[in-house]
Design a protein around this motif. Structure first.
Motif, short mmCIF file in Angstrom:
data_model
loop_
_atom_site.label_atom_id
_atom_site.label_comp_id
_atom_site.label_asym_id
_atom_site.label_seq_id
_atom_site.Cartn_x
_atom_site.Cartn_y
_atom_site.Cartn_z
N HIS A 195 4.48 6.90 -1.77
CA HIS A 195 4.92 6.69 -0.50
C HIS A 195 4.55 5.49 0.23
N GLU A 196 5.44 4.39 0.37
CA GLU A 196 4.89 3.46 0.97
C GLU A 196 4.71 3.59 2.53
N GLU A 197 3.38 3.30 3.06
CA GLU A 197 2.93 3.81 4.41
C GLU A 197 3.78 3.22 5.45
N GLY A 198 4.23 1.61 5.49
CA GLY A 198 5.00 0.88 6.32
C GLY A 198 6.21 1.38 6.51
N THR A 199 7.15 1.36 5.49
CA THR A 199 8.46 1.49 5.45
C THR A 199 8.98 3.20 5.18
N ARG A 200 8.05 3.89 4.77
CA ARG A 200 8.35 5.35 4.44
C ARG A 200 9.28 5.32 3.10
N HIS B 110 0.83 -1.14 0.13
CA HIS B 110 0.11 -0.11 -0.07
C HIS B 110 0.87 1.29 -0.13
N GLY B 111 0.65 2.13 -0.87
CA GLY B 111 1.33 3.50 -0.59
C GLY B 111 0.26 4.51 -1.12
N LYS B 112 0.81 5.85 -0.80
CA LYS B 112 0.07 7.21 -1.12
C LYS B 112 0.54 7.72 -2.30
N VAL B 113 -0.17 8.03 -3.27
CA VAL B 113 0.27 8.94 -4.39
C VAL B 113 0.59 10.19 -4.09
N VAL B 114 2.15 10.49 -4.39
CA VAL B 114 2.63 11.65 -4.01
C VAL B 114 2.73 12.48 -5.36
N ALA B 115 3.04 11.98 -6.50
CA ALA B 115 3.34 12.81 -7.74
C ALA B 115 2.98 11.68 -9.10
N MET B 116 2.55 12.30 -9.96
CA MET B 116 2.03 11.52 -11.25
C MET B 116 2.58 12.30 -12.26
#
Length: 172
Positions: free
Chosen positions: A78-83, A64-70
């Motif tokens: 940005h992967e939530e667990g490992t930063r 799982h990750g958060k979209v920071v740029a497209m």
């Protein structure tokens, strides 16, 4: 050494293929993965700040990750667990659910942005847009039409672009 979730019959068939056949298959797959229609299928419902699932190519696990740029051909997550930050092709991302809202509270609290319209642009103004191949184009508005603007990119090409696809460019 069987990657998780891969059909054993498929692995067996690939093991029996010649190197040339594998190379041909690789070239075909590579062309298919960068097809703008496939990229748009993933990108259409993706927003900055949205949480998506993606494939970690090293171990075959979904993360799982958060979209920071497209960008045109890749997304930064940005992967939530490992930063950790990942720059991946859109093919590595599971297409987001079209009905799911953006994941962040700030994205939900932001007022909806209005689509650019005819009145937002003038002749001689510098604008940018993405062409049908998702390549960024920059040019000057030379004509305002009913539903589109005619944009001269300076390389001998003119484009008729709908107003909602145009972005104003400010020189600093």
């Amino acid at each position: 050494m069987n990657p998780q979730g891969t059909d054993p019959k498929l692995i067996d068939a690939l093991n029996r293929a010649s190197s040339l056949e594998l190379f041909q298959l690789s070239a075909i797959i590579e062309r298919m993965l960068v097809d703008p229609r496939r990229i748009l299928a993933v990108r259409t419902n993706m927003n900055l700040g949205q949480t998506v699932r993606f494939l970690d190519w090293r171990d075959g696990q979904m993360r799982h990750g958060k979209v920071v740029a497209m960008k045109d051909t890749q997304v930064t997550l940005h992967e939530e667990g490992t930063r950790r930050e990942w720059k991946l092709p859109y093919a590595a991302v599971e297409p987001p659910d079209p009905v799911s809202p953006p994941a962040t509270a700030s994205a939900r609290a932001a007022p909806p942005q209005s689509m650019p319209s005819r009145g937002d642009f003038r002749c001689g103004e510098k604008v940018s847009f993405d062409d049908r191949y998702l390549q960024p184009q920059v040019g000057v508005v030379v004509r305002i039409n009913q539903r589109t603007a005619t944009v001269d990119t300076g390389n001998g090409h003119s484009w008729r672009v709908p107003f909602h696809m145009l972005r104003q460019v400010f020189d600093i």
